[in-house]
Write an enzyme that holds these catalytic residues in place. Sequence first.
Site, short mmCIF file in Angstrom:
data_model
loop_
_atom_site.label_atom_id
_atom_site.label_comp_id
_atom_site.label_asym_id
_atom_site.label_seq_id
_atom_site.Cartn_x
_atom_site.Cartn_y
_atom_site.Cartn_z
N TYR A 258 35.20 -47.10 40.52
CA TYR A 258 35.41 -48.25 39.66
C TYR A 258 35.84 -47.83 38.26
O TYR A 258 36.80 -48.35 37.68
CB TYR A 258 34.13 -49.08 39.61
CG TYR A 258 34.14 -50.23 38.65
CD1 TYR A 258 34.85 -51.39 38.94
CD2 TYR A 258 33.43 -50.17 37.45
CE1 TYR A 258 34.86 -52.47 38.06
CE2 TYR A 258 33.43 -51.24 36.58
CZ TYR A 258 34.15 -52.39 36.88
OH TYR A 258 34.14 -53.44 36.00
N ASP B 235 44.68 -65.47 47.38
CA ASP B 235 44.05 -64.16 47.51
C ASP B 235 44.86 -63.20 46.66
O ASP B 235 46.00 -62.86 47.00
CB ASP B 235 44.05 -63.74 48.98
CG ASP B 235 43.39 -62.38 49.20
OD1 ASP B 235 43.13 -61.68 48.20
OD2 ASP B 235 43.16 -62.02 50.37
N LYS C 18 39.27 -48.56 36.10
CA LYS C 18 39.27 -49.24 34.81
C LYS C 18 39.90 -48.37 33.72
O LYS C 18 40.45 -48.89 32.75
CB LYS C 18 37.84 -49.66 34.43
CG LYS C 18 37.31 -50.78 35.32
CD LYS C 18 38.25 -51.98 35.36
CE LYS C 18 37.70 -53.13 36.16
NZ LYS C 18 38.61 -54.30 36.20
#
Length: 290
Positions: A185, A93, A189
């Site tokens: 998001y 994970d 980024k």
Amino acid sequence: MDTQDQDWARVLGFDRLPYDTVDKRVTDLLDLRGKKAIVTGAGGDGLGQAIANRLGGCGADIALVGRTFEKVQRRAAEVEQRWGVRAVPIKADMSDWDQVHRAVAESREALGGLDIMVNNPVMVSAGAFERHTKQEIDLTVLGSLTMMMYGAHAALEFLLEQGSGKIINIGAVAGRVQQNGLTVYAACKAGVIGFTRNLAYEFASRGVNVLAVAPGIMIKEDMKRYLMAPRNDAERAGRDSVAESITQRVQLGRAALPEEVANVVAFLASPAADYMCGQTIDVAGGQWMG
């Protein structure tokens, strides 16, 4: 050559210029035989498995890391069968610091070395920002930026010791452009671009090169389902943003296959890209800022 000339030659790096590549074909420089690579997020049907296949096709041995062992095991078997390289499935994970460091250490031991670390975290929340929950925001930051930092940190433990290697981060063109429904998001980024640039600045002089790829809209099975499913208000902003991007902002007028992005990752991993440093390369069909 007098002392002054020797100093000048050293400043220009004459002793480190890759003269051995001058008479080679570019295809020769893309040969990764003997290289050992780790690709995270490699168990699904998207970019991770495409990268593993491209690197394997160039001759590299690969450790495929993912949360579900059965998925990375299946993808590793496909890479081995298709390309005749060694492909090792590793369960981890990537949101867990200890598991990430263990996975990188296990991958290096299984492959007999580490030359290329591809950080490909996969976790996105889309939709109107005001409707995001705390959990959605936290998971997006974790999956889109923090996990990448974990992977780079784990790889550096070995790459710095040997004084060589490449780290390739997977960002997104969303980090350069504004899009409705992708605020969290896109912010993460944008962080990937800055992280890549600063990590390269910190470690290039110690032999570790850091680069990034920024994909645009890629078509894979979960994206197809997302776009074709009946709309609801919570998802409308995200899906409208995707549709708008393809029809109005992507100069090539279509989405990409993951393999098209993986082509550029393979190039950056190869000696053909050894004089590139700290850059994030857009692979987004010419997607522009509206």
